[in-house]
Design a protein around this motif. Sequence first.
Motif, PDB file in Angstrom:
ATOM      1  N   ASP A   1      -0.061  -1.562  -0.315  1.00 47.85           N
ATOM      2  CA  ASP A   1      -0.296  -0.285   0.092  1.00 47.85           C
ATOM      3  C   ASP A   1       0.792   1.217  -0.254  1.00 47.85           C
ATOM      4  O   ASP A   1       0.024   2.100  -0.034  1.00 47.85           O
TER       5      ASP A   1
ATOM      6  N   SER B   1       4.031   2.855  -5.602  1.00 48.66           N
ATOM      7  CA  SER B   1       3.573   2.656  -6.732  1.00 48.66           C
ATOM      8  C   SER B   1       4.173   2.841  -7.831  1.00 48.66           C
ATOM      9  O   SER B   1       5.413   3.044  -8.086  1.00 48.66           O
TER      10      SER B   1
ATOM     11  N   ARG C   1      -2.459   5.093  -2.988  1.00 51.67           N
ATOM     12  CA  ARG C   1      -3.060   4.250  -4.476  1.00 51.67           C
ATOM     13  C   ARG C   1      -4.403   5.930  -4.655  1.00 51.67           C
ATOM     14  O   ARG C   1      -5.171   6.066  -5.243  1.00 51.67           O
ATOM     15  N   LEU C   2      -4.552   5.781  -2.880  1.00 45.72           N
ATOM     16  CA  LEU C   2      -5.181   7.109  -2.810  1.00 45.72           C
ATOM     17  C   LEU C   2      -5.036   8.405  -3.500  1.00 45.72           C
ATOM     18  O   LEU C   2      -5.828   9.648  -3.407  1.00 45.72           O
TER      19      LEU C   2
ATOM     20  N   PHE D   1      -4.276   8.847  -6.150  1.00 43.15           N
ATOM     21  CA  PHE D   1      -4.012   9.202  -7.196  1.00 43.15           C
ATOM     22  C   PHE D   1      -5.113   8.984  -8.488  1.00 43.15           C
ATOM     23  O   PHE D   1      -5.449   8.526  -9.435  1.00 43.15           O
ATOM     24  N   GLU D   2      -6.422   8.106  -7.178  1.00 41.53           N
ATOM     25  CA  GLU D   2      -7.373   7.736  -7.610  1.00 41.53           C
ATOM     26  C   GLU D   2      -8.850   8.864  -8.260  1.00 41.53           C
ATOM     27  O   GLU D   2      -9.854   8.030  -8.681  1.00 41.53           O
ATOM     28  N   ASN D   3      -8.679   9.761  -8.132  1.00 40.84           N
ATOM     29  CA  ASN D   3      -9.018  11.099  -7.813  1.00 40.84           C
ATOM     30  C   ASN D   3     -10.751  11.001  -7.355  1.00 40.84           C
ATOM     31  O   ASN D   3     -11.841  11.094  -8.083  1.00 40.84           O
ATOM     32  N   ASP D   4     -11.229  10.298  -6.628  1.00 42.47           N
ATOM     33  CA  ASP D   4     -12.195   9.537  -5.806  1.00 42.47           C
ATOM     34  C   ASP D   4     -12.500  10.787  -4.763  1.00 42.47           C
ATOM     35  O   ASP D   4     -11.577  11.621  -3.920  1.00 42.47           O
TER      36      ASP D   4
END
Length: 340
Positions: A202, A205, A327-328, A330-333
Amino acid sequence: MKDEINKIKEEAMGEIKTLNNMEELEELRIKFLGKKGKLTKVLRGMGKLSNDERPVIGQMANEVRRDIEKEINNTRKRLKREIQKKKLEKERIDISIPGKNFILGHRHPLVKTIEELENIFMNMGFSVVYGPEVETVENNFDELNSPENHPSRDLTDTFYITEDILLRTHTSPVQIRVMKENKPPLRIVSAGRTFRFDDVDDTHSPMFHQLEGLVVDENVTMANLKETIDIFIKELFGEDMRTRFRPHYFPFTEPSAEVDVSCLNCKGKGCEECNGTGWSMELLGCGMVNPKVLKNCGIDPEKYSGFAFGLGIDRIAMVKYEIDNIRLLFENDMRFLEQF
């Protein structure tokens, strides 16, 4: 001629009542009152009248003209009111309807971290420079004293475009470019994206961000490096933070070290988050610039020395904002980004 004038009046008045728009009204005005209109044609025949009839017919024609013009003006006003009414009904604002919510954007946590890091180093006298993400093997490995059999050169570790071109694995090639193009003294930092085949957990990347710094001048020592890192850590995390240098190995620095910082939660006292050690994870790597690297860039290692350091911006952001998965970033959430 009187009958003809009265007939024109009746015809004009009748047509005016049937009109529904301004264009038709203007066409009617031209039809009856224009230079070639019906009433004008009749008046042109007054020369055939006797001297007694002429003033009577002239007065009558003027009265008819005034009556038609008056009716046209009244109709024009009526049509304007109707048009205005329709426009108001169409464009009416219903103040009972809820307003629209406008979502204001803000800096991404990574962008905020990069800007904060750059500002800290600029305040310390460093210049910010940038370099290409697509690099040569020469700048990325060879000039940095990387052995030909070093694992980082393998296809399993690096994204190659051709045998001589790759996606940079770190921002160190920017240091090479700066040293080749400029003479000491040098004091620069460079931030940007880097790429490696690395997705094991986690905190890793294949695409991540680094910031690297370089200082080259006469009489630069390890003491200068430690003082620079200490000031940087205190500016970033607070005056109560401590650093710990552990020996390490990097091909481009000698001697080399990794730097740990005291636990952000307990400030070095020992807690569950740091397993009672008082220290957080390794934050950056650093060392004195290898004389071979200086020589590769055309700088005399007998006269000049320098130090370099590199850190993961994503890791800094994760520590600073307590993010547990890279990853959070880069996910654009939006559910995640709105927290910042």
